[in-house]
Design a protein around this motif. Structure first.
Motif, PDB file in Angstrom:
ATOM      1  N   SER A   1       0.932  -1.329  -0.024  1.00 52.10           N
ATOM      2  CA  SER A   1      -0.009  -0.122   0.100  1.00 52.10           C
ATOM      3  C   SER A   1       0.809   1.209  -0.102  1.00 52.10           C
ATOM      4  CB  SER A   1      -0.897   0.048   1.260  1.00 52.10           C
ATOM      5  OG  SER A   1      -0.159   0.091   2.338  1.00 52.10           O
ATOM      6  N   GLY A   2       0.193   2.443  -0.525  1.00 51.72           N
ATOM      7  CA  GLY A   2       1.055   3.642  -0.594  1.00 51.72           C
ATOM      8  C   GLY A   2       2.129   3.641  -1.451  1.00 51.72           C
ATOM      9  N   CYS A   3       3.256   3.948  -0.990  1.00 52.91           N
ATOM     10  CA  CYS A   3       4.535   4.000  -1.926  1.00 52.91           C
ATOM     11  C   CYS A   3       4.893   2.496  -1.986  1.00 52.91           C
ATOM     12  CB  CYS A   3       5.783   4.741  -1.364  1.00 52.91           C
ATOM     13  SG  CYS A   3       7.270   4.869  -2.336  1.00 52.91           S
ATOM     14  N   VAL A   4       4.958   2.035  -3.212  1.00 59.26           N
ATOM     15  CA  VAL A   4       5.339   0.617  -3.452  1.00 59.26           C
ATOM     16  C   VAL A   4       6.835   0.243  -3.181  1.00 59.26           C
ATOM     17  CG1 VAL A   4       3.793   0.283  -5.356  1.00 59.26           C
ATOM     18  CG2 VAL A   4       5.922   0.987  -5.884  1.00 59.26           C
ATOM     19  N   PHE A   5       7.762   1.193  -2.938  1.00 55.42           N
ATOM     20  CA  PHE A   5       8.873   1.017  -2.495  1.00 55.42           C
ATOM     21  C   PHE A   5       9.437   1.091  -1.185  1.00 55.42           C
ATOM     22  CE2 PHE A   5      13.274   2.795  -2.032  1.00 55.42           C
ATOM     23  CZ  PHE A   5      14.332   1.746  -2.552  1.00 55.42           C
ATOM     24  N   ARG A   6       8.390   1.200  -0.424  1.00 58.04           N
ATOM     25  CA  ARG A   6       8.430   1.343   1.052  1.00 58.04           C
ATOM     26  C   ARG A   6       9.037   0.216   1.658  1.00 58.04           C
ATOM     27  NH1 ARG A   6       4.585  -0.783   4.159  1.00 58.04           N
ATOM     28  NH2 ARG A   6       2.679  -1.244   3.171  1.00 58.04           N
ATOM     29  N   THR A   7       8.531  -0.850   1.406  1.00 59.29           N
ATOM     30  CA  THR A   7       9.138  -2.254   2.071  1.00 59.29           C
ATOM     31  C   THR A   7      10.648  -2.407   1.764  1.00 59.29           C
ATOM     32  OG1 THR A   7       8.710  -3.618   0.017  1.00 59.29           O
ATOM     33  CG2 THR A   7       7.176  -3.367   1.697  1.00 59.29           C
ATOM     34  N   ARG A   8      11.380  -1.710   1.055  1.00 61.05           N
ATOM     35  CA  ARG A   8      12.817  -1.900   0.887  1.00 61.05           C
ATOM     36  C   ARG A   8      13.474  -0.443   1.095  1.00 61.05           C
ATOM     37  NH1 ARG A   8      13.961  -4.311  -4.863  1.00 61.05           N
ATOM     38  NH2 ARG A   8      16.105  -5.026  -3.689  1.00 61.05           N
ATOM     39  N   CYS A   9      12.664   0.753   1.361  1.00 58.23           N
ATOM     40  CA  CYS A   9      13.325   1.770   1.435  1.00 58.23           C
ATOM     41  C   CYS A   9      13.951   2.210   2.862  1.00 58.23           C
ATOM     42  CB  CYS A   9      12.244   2.778   1.444  1.00 58.23           C
ATOM     43  SG  CYS A   9      12.854   4.689   1.248  1.00 58.23           S
ATOM     44  N   PRO A  10      15.289   2.462   2.786  1.00 58.81           N
ATOM     45  CA  PRO A  10      15.851   2.715   4.108  1.00 58.81           C
ATOM     46  C   PRO A  10      15.240   4.057   4.775  1.00 58.81           C
ATOM     47  CG  PRO A  10      17.259   3.505   2.087  1.00 58.81           C
ATOM     48  CD  PRO A  10      16.132   2.727   1.819  1.00 58.81           C
ATOM     49  N   HIS A  11      14.515   4.929   4.163  1.00 57.37           N
ATOM     50  CA  HIS A  11      13.963   6.020   4.918  1.00 57.37           C
ATOM     51  C   HIS A  11      12.474   6.016   5.070  1.00 57.37           C
ATOM     52  CE1 HIS A  11      17.575   8.330   3.843  1.00 57.37           C
ATOM     53  NE2 HIS A  11      17.549   7.547   2.702  1.00 57.37           N
ATOM     54  N   ALA A  12      11.742   4.819   4.777  1.00 53.62           N
ATOM     55  CA  ALA A  12      10.326   4.697   5.022  1.00 53.62           C
ATOM     56  C   ALA A  12       9.707   4.880   6.680  1.00 53.62           C
ATOM     57  CB  ALA A  12       9.917   3.289   4.490  1.00 53.62           C
ATOM     58  N   ASP A  13       8.728   5.329   6.657  1.00 54.75           N
ATOM     59  CA  ASP A  13       8.051   5.522   7.760  1.00 54.75           C
ATOM     60  C   ASP A  13       6.475   5.344   7.571  1.00 54.75           C
ATOM     61  OD1 ASP A  13       7.218   8.058   6.796  1.00 54.75           O
ATOM     62  OD2 ASP A  13       8.233   9.069   8.282  1.00 54.75           O
ATOM     63  N   ALA A  14       5.684   5.507   8.711  1.00 60.74           N
ATOM     64  CA  ALA A  14       4.400   5.314   8.634  1.00 60.74           C
ATOM     65  C   ALA A  14       3.760   6.031   7.610  1.00 60.74           C
ATOM     66  CB  ALA A  14       3.656   5.544  10.154  1.00 60.74           C
ATOM     67  N   ARG A  15       4.036   7.314   7.457  1.00 61.81           N
ATOM     68  CA  ARG A  15       3.574   7.798   6.129  1.00 61.81           C
ATOM     69  C   ARG A  15       3.457   7.360   4.929  1.00 61.81           C
ATOM     70  NH1 ARG A  15       6.846  13.269   6.760  1.00 61.81           N
ATOM     71  NH2 ARG A  15       8.486  11.756   7.345  1.00 61.81           N
ATOM     72  N   CYS A  16       4.506   6.624   4.653  1.00 64.74           N
ATOM     73  CA  CYS A  16       4.791   5.938   3.591  1.00 64.74           C
ATOM     74  C   CYS A  16       3.769   5.036   2.734  1.00 64.74           C
ATOM     75  CB  CYS A  16       6.213   5.290   3.185  1.00 64.74           C
ATOM     76  SG  CYS A  16       7.415   6.641   3.484  1.00 64.74           S
ATOM     77  N   ALA A  17       2.860   4.551   3.953  1.00 64.67           N
ATOM     78  CA  ALA A  17       1.897   3.055   3.709  1.00 64.67           C
ATOM     79  C   ALA A  17       0.867   3.968   3.534  1.00 64.67           C
ATOM     80  CB  ALA A  17       1.942   2.483   4.817  1.00 64.67           C
ATOM     81  N   GLU A  18       0.430   5.165   3.690  1.00 62.08           N
ATOM     82  CA  GLU A  18      -1.022   5.619   3.814  1.00 62.08           C
ATOM     83  C   GLU A  18      -1.669   6.330   2.503  1.00 62.08           C
ATOM     84  OE1 GLU A  18      -0.507   9.395   6.264  1.00 62.08           O
ATOM     85  OE2 GLU A  18      -0.212   8.289   8.174  1.00 62.08           O
ATOM     86  N   ALA A  19      -0.867   6.508   1.775  1.00 56.80           N
ATOM     87  CA  ALA A  19      -1.303   6.932   0.215  1.00 56.80           C
ATOM     88  C   ALA A  19       0.194   6.953  -0.566  1.00 56.80           C
ATOM     89  CB  ALA A  19      -1.680   8.321   0.302  1.00 56.80           C
ATOM     90  N   ILE A  20      -0.444   6.749  -1.930  1.00 57.13           N
ATOM     91  CA  ILE A  20       0.416   6.768  -3.150  1.00 57.13           C
ATOM     92  C   ILE A  20       0.913   8.147  -3.242  1.00 57.13           C
ATOM     93  CG2 ILE A  20       0.781   6.225  -5.598  1.00 57.13           C
ATOM     94  CD1 ILE A  20      -1.484   4.244  -5.505  1.00 57.13           C
ATOM     95  N   PRO A  21       2.260   8.383  -3.302  1.00 55.01           N
ATOM     96  CA  PRO A  21       2.742   9.563  -3.174  1.00 55.01           C
ATOM     97  C   PRO A  21       2.807  10.327  -4.706  1.00 55.01           C
ATOM     98  CG  PRO A  21       4.698   8.016  -3.244  1.00 55.01           C
ATOM     99  CD  PRO A  21       3.391   7.453  -3.188  1.00 55.01           C
ATOM    100  N   PRO A  22       2.294  11.602  -4.876  1.00 55.41           N
ATOM    101  CA  PRO A  22       2.237  11.923  -6.290  1.00 55.41           C
ATOM    102  C   PRO A  22       3.568  12.279  -6.771  1.00 55.41           C
ATOM    103  CG  PRO A  22       1.605  13.811  -4.659  1.00 55.41           C
ATOM    104  CD  PRO A  22       1.822  12.456  -3.892  1.00 55.41           C
ATOM    105  N   GLN A  23       3.651  12.618  -8.020  1.00 60.57           N
ATOM    106  CA  GLN A  23       5.109  13.080  -8.671  1.00 60.57           C
ATOM    107  C   GLN A  23       5.060  14.695  -8.293  1.00 60.57           C
ATOM    108  OE1 GLN A  23       7.479  11.456 -10.688  1.00 60.57           O
ATOM    109  NE2 GLN A  23       6.337   9.669 -10.283  1.00 60.57           N
TER     110      GLN A  23
END
Length: 332
Positions: A291-313
């Motif tokens: 959910s949210g950013c598809v890269f978040r499960t491997r991202c070294p900077h991911a936090d709870a916000r990254c799962a909430e919504a797909i980030p826009p460009q």
């Protein structure tokens, strides 16, 4: 009447514009069967007479995107605008005139050539389909072979009589036969020996400049994209993570995925200071993306916000865009 010498010039419309492209493959006949989200809401432009690189790991959706633009794979949703015209919903008959303007060079130079046909028949088939140069067919085939650096007298030979690099040149000649405006080059040098790759790349660059071609260059080799491409689009799990002018993206990557890719790319000087960014885990399944950013499960900077919504460009200026909610907190 006075003229403003420094007035900004209007920017030409892109030859190709991709808007919200989706390619989903069903895994069964049931309406509720899960789908493979190979390409999921991809948007970017390909300016006229430019080369745009499409990069990412295996499974990121690069090749599927390239083929969907040419309708070799039917898009599930979204629009493909070519020279201002929406070609997304065209059937095969109505696509035929557009196919003359849009060609592809495949990754495997042997598998893409019919082993039972001579070189003249392979190149001539495109001429016959579009009824081109019928009064000087043989002369046109000879011109094309010489244009890509092959001996015109070898047109009666079969693909197995050529090396890998020569076969790829035949594939390029076939693509050029109908005088296209746009070419998708789908990893055209990845199956070739290193010693031959540079020759084919330089050939593509020369052809693009001499003929005014527009090109989408699909690749996983970041050094090749840096050498060849004016702009770059970085994909991960079917989505665009970052895009912009190649030099700007390479010098100031803003998305964590782009930073990780560039940190792993070979550099000419092995003594140059660099910090390798290691990505944890494996790329998720496109059948069940995060959910949210598809890269978040491997991202070294991911936090709870990254799962909430797909980030826009997000527009970073100078044609540079990146999709990350923490972009202001991450050092380029």
């Amino acid at each position: 009447m006075s003229t403003l010498i420094n007035a900004p010039q209007p920017q030409a419309a892109p030859l190709l514009s991709v808007q919200g492209l989706k390619v989903h493959f069903p895994t069964g006949s049931s309406r509720n069967a899960p789908v493979v989200r190979a390409v999921d809401d991809v948007s970017f432009d390909v300016p006229r007479r430019s080369i745009v690189g499409l990069v990412g790991e295996s499974g990121s959706g690069k090749t599927t995107t390239g083929r969907a633009l040419l309708h070799l794979i039917r898009p599930t949703a979204g629009q493909v605008l070519f020279d201002g015209q929406n070609i997304s919903g065209l059937d095969e008959a109505r696509m035929l005139p557009w196919r003359r303007r849009m060609q592809i060079v495949f990754q495997d130079p042997y598998a893409s050539l019919n082993p039972r046909m001579t070189v003249a028949q392979i190149i001539g088939e495109a001429l016959d389909t579009h009824k081109l140069a019928q009064d000087r067919r043989d002369g046109r085939i000879r011109e094309l072979l010489e244009r890509v650096g092959l001996d015109a007298d070898h047109r009666k030979r079969y693909p197995h009589e050529f090396s890998g690099g020569q076969r790829q040149r035949i594939g390029i000649a076939r693509a050029l036969a109908v005088e296209p405006d746009f070419i998708v080059a789908d990893e055209p040098v990845s199956a070739l020996d290193v010693s031959v790759q540079a020759q084919v790349l330089n050939l593509l660059l020369d052809l693009q400049r001499d003929l005014g071609l527009t090109m989408l260059f699909v690749a996983h080799d970041l050094a090749v994209v840096d050498y060849l491409c004016d702009e770059v689009v970085v994909m991960y799990l079917g989505r665009v993570m970052e895009r912009g002018p190649t030099r700007l993206v390479y010098e100031t990557p803003r998305h964590p995925y782009t930073q990780a890719l560039l940190s792993a790319a070979p550099v000419p000087d092995p003594r140059a200071p660099r910090q390798r960014i290691l990505l944890k885990g494996e790329i998720p399944s496109p059948m069940n993306p995060p959910s949210g950013c598809v890269f978040r499960t491997r991202c070294p900077h991911a936090d709870a916000r990254c799962a909430e919504a797909i980030p826009p460009q997000r527009d970073l200026g100078q044609g540079h865009y990146a999709a990350c909610v923490r972009i202001d907190e991450i050092k380029p």
